[in-house]
Write an enzyme that holds these catalytic residues in place. Sequence first.
Site, mmCIF file in Angstrom:
data_model
loop_
_atom_site.group_PDB
_atom_site.id
_atom_site.type_symbol
_atom_site.label_atom_id
_atom_site.label_comp_id
_atom_site.label_asym_id
_atom_site.label_seq_id
_atom_site.Cartn_x
_atom_site.Cartn_y
_atom_site.Cartn_z
ATOM 1 N N ASN A 15 42.998 40.795 36.914
ATOM 2 C CA ASN A 15 42.226 39.805 37.648
ATOM 3 C C ASN A 15 41.365 39.045 36.640
ATOM 4 O OD1 ASN A 15 39.473 39.158 39.137
ATOM 5 N ND2 ASN A 15 40.996 39.371 40.763
ATOM 6 N N ASN B 1 41.079 34.806 40.036
ATOM 7 C CA ASN B 1 39.962 34.807 40.984
ATOM 8 C C ASN B 1 39.298 33.435 40.911
ATOM 9 O OD1 ASN B 1 37.575 35.105 42.326
ATOM 10 N ND2 ASN B 1 36.933 36.951 41.259
ATOM 11 N N CYS C 270 34.721 32.003 41.727
ATOM 12 C CA CYS C 270 33.552 31.841 40.858
ATOM 13 C C CYS C 270 33.119 30.391 40.847
ATOM 14 C CB CYS C 270 33.882 32.219 39.427
ATOM 15 S SG CYS C 270 35.162 33.412 39.277
ATOM 16 N N ASN D 264 39.086 37.252 49.359
ATOM 17 C CA ASN D 264 37.960 37.752 48.589
ATOM 18 C C ASN D 264 36.817 37.960 49.582
ATOM 19 O OD1 ASN D 264 36.192 38.337 46.381
ATOM 20 N ND2 ASN D 264 37.491 37.056 45.103
HETATM 21 C C1 LIG Z 1 32.000 46.114 44.344
HETATM 22 C C2 LIG Z 1 33.052 45.061 44.435
HETATM 23 C C3 LIG Z 1 33.453 44.359 43.297
HETATM 24 C C4 LIG Z 1 34.426 43.376 43.368
HETATM 25 N N1 LIG Z 1 34.816 42.716 42.229
HETATM 26 C C5 LIG Z 1 35.826 41.782 42.296
HETATM 27 C C6 LIG Z 1 36.312 41.123 41.138
HETATM 28 O O1 LIG Z 1 35.870 41.391 40.025
HETATM 29 N N2 LIG Z 1 37.290 40.189 41.270
HETATM 30 C C7 LIG Z 1 37.819 39.877 42.489
HETATM 31 O O2 LIG Z 1 38.710 39.030 42.563
HETATM 32 N N3 LIG Z 1 37.403 40.504 43.603
HETATM 33 C C8 LIG Z 1 36.409 41.441 43.544
HETATM 34 N N4 LIG Z 1 35.999 42.087 44.689
HETATM 35 C C9 LIG Z 1 36.627 41.743 45.980
HETATM 36 C C10 LIG Z 1 37.701 42.754 46.350
HETATM 37 O O3 LIG Z 1 38.742 42.773 45.409
HETATM 38 C C11 LIG Z 1 38.261 42.431 47.748
HETATM 39 O O4 LIG Z 1 38.833 41.139 47.723
HETATM 40 C C12 LIG Z 1 37.208 42.478 48.818
HETATM 41 O O5 LIG Z 1 36.327 43.543 48.596
HETATM 42 C C13 LIG Z 1 37.787 42.610 50.237
HETATM 43 O O6 LIG Z 1 38.524 43.777 50.393
HETATM 44 P P1 LIG Z 1 37.931 45.132 51.043
HETATM 45 O O7 LIG Z 1 37.299 44.751 52.339
HETATM 46 O O8 LIG Z 1 39.086 46.038 51.174
HETATM 47 O O9 LIG Z 1 36.923 45.642 50.084
HETATM 48 C C14 LIG Z 1 35.012 43.069 44.613
HETATM 49 C C15 LIG Z 1 34.621 43.786 45.752
HETATM 50 C C16 LIG Z 1 33.662 44.776 45.681
HETATM 51 C C17 LIG Z 1 33.273 45.507 46.929
#
Ligand SMILES: Cc1cc2nc3c(=O)[nH]c(=O)nc-3n(C[C@H](O)[C@H](O)[C@H](O)COP(=O)(O)O)c2cc1C
Lengths: 314, 314, 262, 262
Positions: free
Chosen positions: A109, A137, A140, A202
């Site tokens: 990612n 991603n 941002c 996301n």
């Molecule tokens: C603590 C945390 C850190 C995350 N860091 C990233 C990231 O670095 N890059 C990204 O594309 N998504 C990031 N996400 C988003 C997750 O990959 C995901 O898209 C989002 O949490 C929704 O899925 P979920 O409900 O299963 O958690 C992050 C989510 C959480 C909770």
Amino acid sequence: MDYVIPRDENLPDLRVNIGSLEIANPVMTASGTFGYAREFENLMNLHRLGAVIVKGISLYPRAGNPPPRIVETACGMLNAIGLQNVGVDRFITEKMPYLHGLNVPVIVNILGDSLAEYEEITVRLAGVPGVSGIEVNISCPNVKKGGVAFGTDPIMAAAVTGAVKKKTDVPVMVKLSPNVSDITVIARAVEDAGADAISLINTLIGMAIDLPTRRPALANIIGGLSGPAIKPVALRMVYQVARVVSVPVIGIGGIESAEDALEFMLAGATAVQIGTANFINPRASEEVVEGIEAYAKAEKLLSIRSIIGGLRLE
Amino acid sequence: MDYVIPRDENLPDLRVNIGSLEIANPVMTASGTFGYAREFENLMNLHRLGAVIVKGISLYPRAGNPPPRIVETACGMLNAIGLQNVGVDRFITEKMPYLHGLNVPVIVNILGDSLAEYEEITVRLAGVPGVSGIEVNISCPNVKKGGVAFGTDPIMAAAVTGAVKKKTDVPVMVKLSPNVSDITVIARAVEDAGADAISLINTLIGMAIDLPTRRPALANIIGGLSGPAIKPVALRMVYQVARVVSVPVIGIGGIESAEDALEFMLAGATAVQIGTANFINPRASEEVVEGIEAYAKAEKLLSIRSIIGGLRLE
Amino acid sequence: MSQYQEIATVARIEKFANKNFRLTLDCPQIAASAKPGQFVMIRTGIGKDPLLRRPFSVHQTSSGGRLQIYFKVVGRGTEILAQVKTDQEISVLGPLGRGFRLNVNAPAILIGGGLGIAPMLFLAKENCRLKRNCANDLVLLGAREKNEVEHLLDDFKRLGLRLLIATDDGSLGHHGLVTEILQSTILPPGCTVYTCGPEAMMAGVSRICQAQDIPCQVSVESVMACGMGACLGCSRPAKDGSYTHVCLNGPVYDAEDLLWTM
Amino acid sequence: MSQYQEIATVARIEKFANKNFRLTLDCPQIAASAKPGQFVMIRTGIGKDPLLRRPFSVHQTSSGGRLQIYFKVVGRGTEILAQVKTDQEISVLGPLGRGFRLNVNAPAILIGGGLGIAPMLFLAKENCRLKRNCANDLVLLGAREKNEVEHLLDDFKRLGLRLLIATDDGSLGHHGLVTEILQSTILPPGCTVYTCGPEAMMAGVSRICQAQDIPCQVSVESVMACGMGACLGCSRPAKDGSYTHVCLNGPVYDAEDLLWTM
Ligand SMILES: Cc1cc2nc3c(=O)[nH]c(=O)nc-3n(C[C@H](O)[C@H](O)[C@H](O)COP(=O)(O)O)c2cc1C
Ligand SMILES: Cc1cc2nc3c(=O)[nH]c(=O)nc-3n(C[C@H](O)[C@H](O)[C@H](O)COP(=O)(O)OP(=O)(O)OC[C@H]3O[C@@H](n4cnc5c(N)ncnc54)[C@H](O)[C@@H]3O)c2cc1C
Ligand SMILES: Cc1cc2nc3c(=O)[nH]c(=O)nc-3n(C[C@H](O)[C@H](O)[C@H](O)COP(=O)(O)OP(=O)(O)OC[C@H]3O[C@@H](n4cnc5c(N)ncnc54)[C@H](O)[C@@H]3O)c2cc1C
Ligand SMILES: Cc1cc2nc3c(=O)[nH]c(=O)nc-3n(C[C@H](O)[C@H](O)[C@H](O)COP(=O)(O)O)c2cc1C
Ligand code: FES
Ligand code: FES
């Protein structure tokens, strides 16, 4: 790189394709919720995963936000990690060797503040052993354009996609932000720009307040909402996007169980990612694989692909 | 119409103003979640409410959507009621007399498929005894513009606001849809068009699937997500909007308790609306009033207005 | 380093003060590998709300596969946990984090404040087990009032350690802060201090130690989502300007490696 | 019409079949005003998940202020409800909806299928109380198997009603459907049918009644959020082409006013 996916002819075929990448089953770990995989090695069988998606990597290391960075909300959590990461060079030297050894496809990612940063990260990842795909991603903020996220403007989203595509041979997944008026417009823009797959969603942008201190619960004030709370929004967006694009859609958002994952597949997802659930149950993604396999067996599906988009609407 | 709000000098002052309308306390019931108030008369003290906002009213009666219309999700629910209502004329003759008798300000939530419909409903409500305000729901699709919601386009949102404002003397609140890329753009547009207050948020668009039947859980396929699950998104939008507009912001979304309500006020809301919580606890809105009063007493606030926007950011 | 996600059975529930509870869990894998200062993450509810696990220090373990936590009800998660019934099953993840680095060659000063007493019992036991003679060691416990600490005293006394108590209301021991005892007590030369408690207390302890050049290990808290280094949510500013992650690099640190703002 | 939101205390828990439970609740206000065919909305959990209350027919009430529900575990809410303990408090809202319009001058035929038996006991009691002599009346109960119905038989028998049973697997009474008994039984002239059960059963009953010109009241289900007419979620197509709201206009309807698609 080609993975040899062992197939037991008595088991249902769980393989799906993300562009030119074939994965053993449709279950991946969501970026930022699975560390660099090693954190889970004692607690689950990493080899069962369809793919590992690692924490977002930027060109230079980022320190991330001051604490508090997380807060629980109703059936969900907000995070404002601030994209803390070691930067692409240290990622390649420190993290990739272990990941490569797993014999599971690794999707990196990536994130940047400018087109040039996205390009440069992609260039540095080119040819790195074990990197099977890139997930872009675009949530941002674009520093050059006053901080508006790349992901909310179809033209900018397409530009990032095209730039990354030009610099790599591995499949490129573009991960969309759900904080937009019409997700299909962004999805079509990145598909036209060459995206091999579309990951969504996301996190939703949210906020929490601590009443006793009258302060924001997060130092960053706002953060990203994830977990079961957002599943209905994610499912709707997957459904809407899968109807208008022809590339695979990867469903993400509040998936905790095989049932959740199968619902996303019925809505049109080719594969899914497990995020927040990893924190609550480190075996969540493995259990989703097992549950999908059990479902496919019980329903006598020759291939799990047969349920993709299989929602009954008549 | 003027309400005489009795004030006990020993109690904290809970009054707030929505444009020219002064309400006894900042707690209203959210449209579509409180029927026409009479449904709750046995279960709570209706006179304790700051204002009652009734189910969305259209020019002509609407039958609504086929069942199933609702489904529970994690810490939330989806609804696709389909704006079932008796139409403005029957609303005035059948529902207003009771509401008028309550001696609580009644705000009528209105919706239409075209500018002309919004205007015509407003005209019919003009001068109806007991109608203290209008809340314009702009989340409905504009049939003339290919079904895109009025609420996702700032120009259309402003046009509806201006049209309604021209036809009424009572305060006009405009209720925004959260399903947009930048809520502040819409908020500013409706403020410029004359909105006396901005209500947010309406429901997030979501979807649920019933795996055993492989069908959408709602006959309408998609529906509106409400309840605690959406509170972080609502709080964030209230915070963002309150910083850029000067009219009052009314916070809505997942409010169940006085603590929740106070958090919205700290984020910048002048008042709040209680929605889904009414289904779980019919006394929810009264309890929120009581809780706000208790908080104001405990914190020795002379007026509850002193906490509006009082989030500490230093 | 082995970690387990175990379905533990509640063997015993003790209610001390109004809001203080001690749970004994049948949890053999985690109990067998936990070290003093490490913690576990517990799912308090069965539904999706509360969603996240809650972190608790390991209070003690038994060779019979049992593990105790000692906790206070402060919010929704702990409120639910306080209502568990004997024989109920709960999901426990652990052991997590880096525990205390016990220096068996130095006299140990253990300082626990409030719920920070929880990990101190485990450390005291391990200390006495390894040293055999712990007459030179000292335990200082601070609490708001008697009720919060007196039920734990026997467990400490049994180990043969010297014990000093301070309570905010004077209902037991010194009337005042545990840091006051620390300052007024003559410490054995070459000792090491191990402490866990409220942030202000630990800041005070670490200041005192720094002034006297005494090595000091502190066990700190942070909000946590995963407890295992995956979310990067539990950051805390470190002395070197970077962020450290409490669940992975902590919860126990050398006090001098952290930033103390209080 | 009075309605109450009451904190009820669980007085008794009976487990019949594997997944069938009967709860006795101390709930005096609701018990005193409930009528047969009405229902209550119960909060099954304490947290925000499951969020909504769940609807259950009133199974019987006692003059001592007690109210019973008879339910089957089918999902998360009922699973939590099946785990309540005696003396636990749960929030009950009711009585809600329009119940049966009992015609005391006509012989009554009560037909309950599966969990649709729940409201039939209350109706049978009221019927016998008002009529004094109910020897002319008839109760038909259908279930998947013996276990699902046998524990309730005594309660019906005590009332002095004629009772016929059908089970899908033949483990008790007629081997087959309750509609088959209905069709093969000679019904007292001028009778009224009251029924509650699976949709297909009620559709069958209403067809048979229509053919024989027998008045038939049915108690139907719908998903519900509020149970009190506020959300308009519980719509069901009516014969006249409009939607009716089950929580307000029902759950009991004249069968001929509804659309039967099965
Ligand atoms: C603590 C945390 C850190 C995350 N860091 C990233 C990231 O670095 N890059 C990204 O594309 N998504 C990031 N996400 C988003 C997750 O990959 C995901 O898209 C989002 O949490 C929704 O899925 P979920 O409900 O299963 O958690 C992050 C989510 C959480 C909770
Ligand atoms: C490594 C580690 C070890 C811990 N060991 C113990 C232990 O042995 N015994 C114990 O009782 N607690 C311990 N804690 C603290 C414990 O995790 C929290 O008290 C618990 O998570 C609160 O959960 P809740 O759902 O009840 O409160 P929440 O609903 O999450 O929070 C309710 C209120 O409590 C406040 N709160 C949250 N966390 C804390 C906290 N840590 N201390 C005080 N207030 C808090 C919140 O700000 C909020 O205002 C430890 C924490 C960490 C990080
Ligand atoms: C007026 C009224 C009276 C009722 N009286 C009774 C009663 O006396 N006893 C009783 O056991 N039940 C009764 N029900 C049904 C009961 O409300 C549901 O079984 C319950 O709400 C299910 O909740 P859950 O959380 O366990 O299931 P959920 O998690 O909500 O649903 C789990 C699964 O069960 C299915 N489901 C949901 N509702 C029903 C249903 N009504 N019947 C069968 N499957 C369902 C769902 O589609 C889903 O697949 C009544 C319903 C109504 C509307
Ligand atoms: C069943 C239901 C019906 C609703 N009907 C309307 C409506 O007619 N007009 C409107 O503006 N909002 C309507 N809403 C949205 C609510 O007024 C409110 O904005 C939303 O539910 C978020 O608040 P909550 O989370 O407190 O429920 C409805 C919501 C629900 C759950
Ligand atoms: S709690 Fe997740 S990294 Fe520490
Ligand atoms: S359940 Fe809300 S109107 Fe019937």
